[in-house]
Every structure is written in structure tokens, then in C-alpha cells.
Scaffold this motif. Structure first.
Motif, PDB file in Angstrom:
ATOM      1  N   ASP A   1       0.815  -1.221   0.000  1.00 14.74           N
ATOM      2  CA  ASP A   1       0.000   0.000   0.000  1.00 14.74           C
ATOM      3  C   ASP A   1       0.846   1.268   0.000  1.00 14.74           C
ATOM      4  N   GLY A   2       2.089   1.176  -0.436  1.00 12.50           N
ATOM      5  CA  GLY A   2       2.960   2.339  -0.518  1.00 12.50           C
ATOM      6  C   GLY A   2       3.381   2.911   0.825  1.00 12.50           C
ATOM      7  N   ARG A   3       3.115   2.173   1.924  1.00 11.79           N
ATOM      8  CA  ARG A   3       3.415   2.750   3.245  1.00 11.79           C
ATOM      9  C   ARG A   3       4.063   1.785   4.222  1.00 11.79           C
ATOM     10  N   ARG A   4       4.178   0.522   3.865  1.00  9.82           N
ATOM     11  CA  ARG A   4       4.871  -0.445   4.702  1.00  9.82           C
ATOM     12  C   ARG A   4       5.745  -1.300   3.800  1.00  9.82           C
ATOM     13  N   ALA A   5       6.830  -1.837   4.373  1.00 13.32           N
ATOM     14  CA  ALA A   5       7.745  -2.611   3.533  1.00 13.32           C
ATOM     15  C   ALA A   5       8.434  -3.700   4.347  1.00 13.32           C
ATOM     16  N   LEU A   6       8.895  -4.722   3.622  1.00 13.13           N
ATOM     17  CA  LEU A   6       9.665  -5.799   4.227  1.00 13.13           C
ATOM     18  C   LEU A   6      10.849  -6.092   3.326  1.00 13.13           C
ATOM     19  N   LEU A   7      12.055  -6.093   3.926  1.00 14.95           N
ATOM     20  CA  LEU A   7      13.274  -6.330   3.173  1.00 14.95           C
ATOM     21  C   LEU A   7      13.999  -7.517   3.791  1.00 14.95           C
ATOM     22  N   PRO A   8      14.131  -8.627   3.061  1.00 17.41           N
ATOM     23  CA  PRO A   8      14.925  -9.750   3.581  1.00 17.41           C
ATOM     24  C   PRO A   8      16.374  -9.320   3.777  1.00 17.41           C
ATOM     25  N   LEU A   9      16.941  -9.712   4.919  1.00 16.43           N
ATOM     26  CA  LEU A   9      18.328  -9.366   5.209  1.00 16.43           C
ATOM     27  C   LEU A   9      19.272 -10.512   4.896  1.00 16.43           C
ATOM     28  N   ALA A  10      18.913 -11.697   5.368  1.00 17.54           N
ATOM     29  CA  ALA A  10      19.791 -12.850   5.192  1.00 17.54           C
ATOM     30  C   ALA A  10      18.985 -14.046   4.712  1.00 17.54           C
TER      31      ALA A  10
END
Length: 322
Positions: A207-216
Motif C-alpha cells: 500500500d505504498g506505506r509499509r515494507a519488508l526487506l529480507p536481510l539474510a
């Protein structure tokens, strides 16, 4: 009003002033004493109530005496004025929320983002933010992959709920055995996809306002990730997605039929070329040698009257082949 009659309190009129206005509308020729009696107000209140009605544009002077203004004119203007004020207040909410969020982040920086450790917790965080999506999920997609079937199931669920799905694939993703077919299946289901040489990172924006970025990611398992809460950082990640999206090439779904239809191999070759897949991977997928692939590409270019593969893509699009 107490008798069930719609009240004018919503436009800022007091109950007593409203009763006086209604009395004036009902009996335009009534003297002040009759209006006071009809409105059920005390005589000393009459001048102040008349002034209140005048301030709201609901009475005016006619032949030396005050009379009620037509409700379609007086109340119509009053309602529009109030609505304009409400519209401005509504527009201010976005800025106020941003200020509130910024203040909360200054007071507690941990609200900006959090590190999620452990495969189970990462999977739960992903399921949570994607499950709460209301408008769109945008993804940067590149190897290595964790669980393609689970990902495809989650995306199908999104599309079934009417949530838009956009994905930007790195070319390397389309070279993974079997993955190009999976991408085609998702496009057929409603996903909009583009391809770029590489993506800057693996990313999911909701929704353009939350995000998840895999680190490992180790041994096909996401060990940790960063969950970004609504903030300027989340908006920046959404803007990054849009900027890369603008540079990507669309990945087509099924090709439309044309007057001179292509054979199956030619259709597949056009799709792969348009997606930017390397020749070696295309030859492997089609089960032909590099030399044979080169001859097929040359024939396609000649058929399309194109000097380059880029021109071939444009010509194929114009002819409805992509």
C-alpha cells in the motif's frame, strides 16, 4: 429538534435561532411579538437571535423589516461554506498524521523499523503485512528463492481480494528453471510485471506505506528481515520501486492471434527476447544450440523488418505479437 424534525445544528445554528427562523418562514408577516411566541423564546432574546440569523445569512432587511431568506439560497450557501471547511480539514489530516508519525519516531526511533529474526517470525511478518494490503503489493523479485509455491499462493489470494499486484523481475529470475512459466501464470491471473537487468534489492512494499526487506537468506531460508513501518523511509522505498518500474520492460502474457500466426517456438522466442533473457538461457529453454537460436532470431528480425532486437520488440508490439 426534539420532535424528530431535522436540525440545522450541523451548520452552526443554535436551537433557539433555528426555531425563530422556522417561525419567520411559516409566518412572514408576523410581528416580533408573534415570532417570539411562535418560536418559544423569551422576548429579550429576540435581538440576539435575529443577529445570529443575520450573521449566517438567513435573514435580510425587506422594506424596513427583517424577513427570512429563502432556505434554498441562505441554507444552500451555508452548507457549501461548511462543506468547504470540512474538505480543507480533511486535506489537513494527511499532513497532521505525517507530523504525528514524525513526532512519534523522534520520541521512539524503534517505531521506524524493526529487525525480525527467525524464519517463522519472518514468515509471520510477511503474512501479516501482505494479508492487511488493501490496494497494492509491489515486489522486487530476484533469486535466491525461498518457497515459490507459497509465494504464488499468497499472490493469488491477493488478486482474488481485488488487491493490485505489481512485480519487477531481475533477468536472472526468468533464467531459473521453471520460474518463467510461474511468472506467466501469475500474469495470466492478473499480475502486472516488468523486467530489468537487476533489481537493487529484494523488497515487498504494501500500500505504498509499509515494507519488508529480507536481510539474510541461507540455504533457501530467510533468516532475518527488516519490517519498515509507515514513515518517510517506507515512502522512499515505494518511490524507489516506482523509479525502477518506469525503466522496466513489460513482460507479456499470451500473445494475440494475428493474420499470419507465429509457430509455438517463435512465440516463445519473442516473449523471452522481450523479457531480456540472455541467449544462453533462451537456447537452453528452447532446447536448441546457440547457432540455431541465432538463425531463428535473424529470421524474426527479417520478418519484422527490424535491425535490432529492440526494434523487433516495437514492431512485434505494433503487430499485436507482444
Amino acid at each position: 429538534m426534539s420532535d424528530g424534525t431535522p436540525s440545522l445544528g450541523g451548520v452552526g445554528l443554535s436551537a433557539a435561532a433555528e426555531r425563530l427562523y422556522r417561525a419567520m418562514l411559516a409566518d412572514p408577516l408576523a410581528p416580533p411579538a408573534g415570532l417570539v411566541a411562535g418560536a418559544g423564546v423569551a422576548g429579550p432574546e429576540y435581538p440576539a437571535l435575529l443577529a445570529e440569523l443575520n450573521a449566517h445569512g438567513l435573514v435580510g432587511s425587506t422594506e424596513g423589516r427583517m424577513s427570512a431568506v429563502d432556505p434554498r439560497i441562505g441554507l444552500g450557501a451555508l452548507v457549501r461554506e461548511r462543506q468547504s471547511g470540512l474538505d480543507l480539514a480533511t486535506q489537513a489530516i494527511t499532513g497532521l498524521v505525517a507530523a504525528f508519525t514524525e513526532g512519534q519516531l523522534r520520541a521512539d526511533p524503534a517505531r521506524l523499523a524493526e529487525v525480525v529474526d527467525g524464519p517463522e517470525r519472518v514468515a509471520a511478518a510477511m503474512a501479516s503485512i501482505v494479508g492487511e494490503a488493501t490496494t497494492e503489493v509491489a515486489v522486487f523479485d530476484a533469486p535466491p528463492y525461498v518457497d515459490k509455491k507459497t509465494s504464488e499462493h499468497a499472490e493469488t489470494s491477493l488478486l482474488d481480494r481485488g488487491v493490485r499486484s505489481r512485480a519487477i523481475y531481475a533477468v536472472a529470475a526468468l533464467e531459473v528453471p521453471g520460474y518463467y512459466d510461474a511468472v506467466r501464470a501469475m500474469i495470466a491471473a492478473g499480475e502486472t510485471a516488468r523486467v530489468v537487468p537487476t533489481v537493487p534489492l529484494k523488497l515487498v512494499v504494501v500500500d505504498g506505506r509499509r515494507a519488508l526487506l529480507p536481510l539474510a537468506i541461507n540455504d533457501g531460508v530467510v533468516r532475518s528481515a527488516i519490517l519498515v513501518h509507515p514513515s518517510a523511509l517506507a515512502e522512499a522505498l515505494a518511490a524507489l520501486f516506482e523509479s525502477v518500474w518506469d525503466t522496466g520492460l513489460p513482460i507479456p502474457g499470451e500473445l494475440e492471434e494475428v493474420a499470419e500466426p507465429l509457430d509455438a517456438d517463435e512465440r516463445e522466442l519473442l516473449r523471452l527476447l522481450n523479457a531480456g533473457v540472455k541467449d544462453e538461457a533462451i537456447a537452453r529453454r528452447l532446447g536448441v544450440s546457440s547457432r540455431t537460436l541465432s538463425r531463428r532470431v535473424t529470421r524474426l528480425l527479417e520478418r519484422l523488418g527490424a535491425a535490432t532486437r529492440f526494434q523487433a520488440g516495437l514492431q512485434a508490439s505494433r503487430r499485436g505479437w507482444l
